[in-house]
Scaffold this motif. Structure first.
Motif, PDB file in Angstrom:
ATOM      1  N   ALA A 164       0.830  -1.207   0.000  1.00  0.00           N
ATOM      2  CA  ALA A 164       0.000   0.000   0.000  1.00  0.00           C
ATOM      3  C   ALA A 164       0.862   1.255   0.000  1.00  0.00           C
ATOM      4  N   ALA A 165       1.975   1.222   0.725  1.00  0.00           N
ATOM      5  CA  ALA A 165       2.840   2.398   0.827  1.00  0.00           C
ATOM      6  C   ALA A 165       3.643   2.648  -0.439  1.00  0.00           C
ATOM      7  N   SER A 166       3.890   1.606  -1.217  1.00  0.00           N
ATOM      8  CA  SER A 166       4.804   1.755  -2.351  1.00  0.00           C
ATOM      9  C   SER A 166       4.128   1.781  -3.716  1.00  0.00           C
ATOM     10  N   GLY A 170       0.475   5.107  -3.124  1.00  0.00           N
ATOM     11  CA  GLY A 170       1.594   5.521  -2.277  1.00  0.00           C
ATOM     12  C   GLY A 170       2.696   6.163  -3.098  1.00  0.00           C
ATOM     13  N   MET A 171       3.908   5.611  -2.971  1.00  0.00           N
ATOM     14  CA  MET A 171       5.095   6.218  -3.568  1.00  0.00           C
ATOM     15  C   MET A 171       4.982   6.404  -5.084  1.00  0.00           C
ATOM     16  N   LEU A 197       2.520  11.024  -0.486  1.00  0.00           N
ATOM     17  CA  LEU A 197       2.577   9.755  -1.213  1.00  0.00           C
ATOM     18  C   LEU A 197       4.013   9.429  -1.647  1.00  0.00           C
ATOM     19  N   CYS A 201       4.984   8.079   2.395  1.00  0.00           N
ATOM     20  CA  CYS A 201       4.404   6.751   2.618  1.00  0.00           C
ATOM     21  C   CYS A 201       5.457   5.716   3.011  1.00  0.00           C
ATOM     22  N   ARG A 204       6.656   6.515   6.493  1.00  0.00           N
ATOM     23  CA  ARG A 204       5.579   6.133   7.406  1.00  0.00           C
ATOM     24  C   ARG A 204       5.556   4.626   7.633  1.00  0.00           C
ATOM     25  N   TYR A 205       5.658   3.869   6.552  1.00  0.00           N
ATOM     26  CA  TYR A 205       5.683   2.408   6.673  1.00  0.00           C
ATOM     27  C   TYR A 205       6.885   1.937   7.490  1.00  0.00           C
ATOM     28  N   ARG A 225       2.654   5.087  13.154  1.00  0.00           N
ATOM     29  CA  ARG A 225       2.285   5.407  11.770  1.00  0.00           C
ATOM     30  C   ARG A 225       2.192   6.930  11.599  1.00  0.00           C
TER      31      ARG A 225
END
Length: 312
Positions: A164-166, A170-171, A197, A201, A204-205, A225
């Motif tokens: 989700a973060a990448s 996200g990224m 993003l 992200c 954060r992760y 987070r």
């Protein structure tokens, strides 16, 4: 890969804190570096050039901020370093892939990274693309292995949060918004969103991953987070300030590229002083996020100041 006990940081001694933090980051950077080296061994087979490019892009440089966050937040919950270093290494692999692709002529078109030729300059564009692809998939492979955590549920949670973060939400999505925004004057909220993003992200992760590894209760996971999101935003603002004020030698990459490419940055929208004030505001929010951890989080508090005071 055991690490010596980190020195104590006193909240009342900011200058001493910075020195202790640098030493602590150096020790843990070596831990993450050794883990990366073991996970990406050189080879003499037909894929030797690919592996060489992956190692070139990943080893021997950088602050290892994301890897440090994974190891340090996991230490709050007593997670063995052999596990958290693998998570830190996986984040650094994915971060390296993003830099390799960002530097390509079709993206940011940069010939310099960490004071050295970019991967596509050291090798060639096709090899750089494949090296980035392979680093991305290797990062997820590392998380899926039982050596990262015996509990498959924890590994699945790490992978889901990492994806989700990448990805597009996200990224990668942030990079697309950034490219689409070149030459246009974006409003402040849109700039906040794209950098949350693109840069935020993954940071954060990295902070959240330690709580996932440690099976922390939902409130503590939420706080880490939020801490990661706030220092990720502050980190990007500091990057914008550095791009506008530092030299290429200090940065280890081309300076002034944001202005040259017509990007809307925090500096362009807020001015240098306004951008610095916003970074400080976010740093204070990040430190408030750490309140339940008390003195155990002193290194993370010092890190929040480090991200806005660094010179590269």
């Amino acid at each position: 890969m055991s690490m010596t006990n980190p020195a104590t940081i006193s909240p009342a001694q900011p200058s001493a804190n910075a020195a202790v933090l640098r030493d602590d980051m150096s020790v843990r950077a070596k831990l993450v570096e050794a883990t990366l080296d073991s996970l990406l061994p050189p080879t003499t087979g037909g894929d030797a050039r690919l592996i060489d490019a992956m190692r070139y892009a990943t080893l021997g440089g950088g602050k290892r901020l994301r890897g440090y966050l994974a190891v340090e937040t996991a230490s709050l919950f007593g997670v063995p370093e052999q596990q958290s270093a693998r998570v830190g290494a996986s984040v650094e692999m994915l971060h390296a892939y993003s830099l390799v692709h960002d530097d390509l002529p079709a993206m940011d078109d940069d010939d310099l990274r960490r004071g050295q030729p970019s991967t596509h300059r050291k090798f060639d564009e096709a090899t750089a693309i494949l090296a980035g692809d392979a680093l991305q998939t290797k990062a997820f492979e590392v998380l899926a292995e039982s050596a990262t955590h015996a509990d498959a549920g924890v590994r699945i949670a790490l992978i889901a949060a990492f994806a989700a973060a990448s990805g597009a939400a996200g990224m990668v999505g942030g990079q697309m918004i950034d490219m689409e925004g070149e030459g246009r004057a974006l409003p402040l909220e849109e700039v906040r969103h794209l950098h949350a993003l693109k840069t935020g992200c993954l940071i954060r992760y990295s902070a959240e991953s330690g709580a996932i590894l440690g099976k922390a209760d939902p409130d503590l996971q939420r706080r880490l987070r939020s801490y990661g999101a706030n220092i990720g935003a502050a980190f990007q603002i500091a990057d914008d300030v550095l791009d506008a004020t530092a030299t290429a030698e200090e940065l280890g990459k081309t300076a002034g590229k944001d202005e040259a490419s017509g990007k809307s940055t925090f500096v362009a929208l807020l001015g240098i002083d306004g951008a610095r004030a916003e970074a400080e505001r976010l740093t204070h929010l990040a430190i408030e996020d750490l309140a339940p951890f008390g003195a155990k989080a002193d290194r993370l508090k010092a890190l929040a100041y480090y991200v806005i005071e660094r010179r590269n």
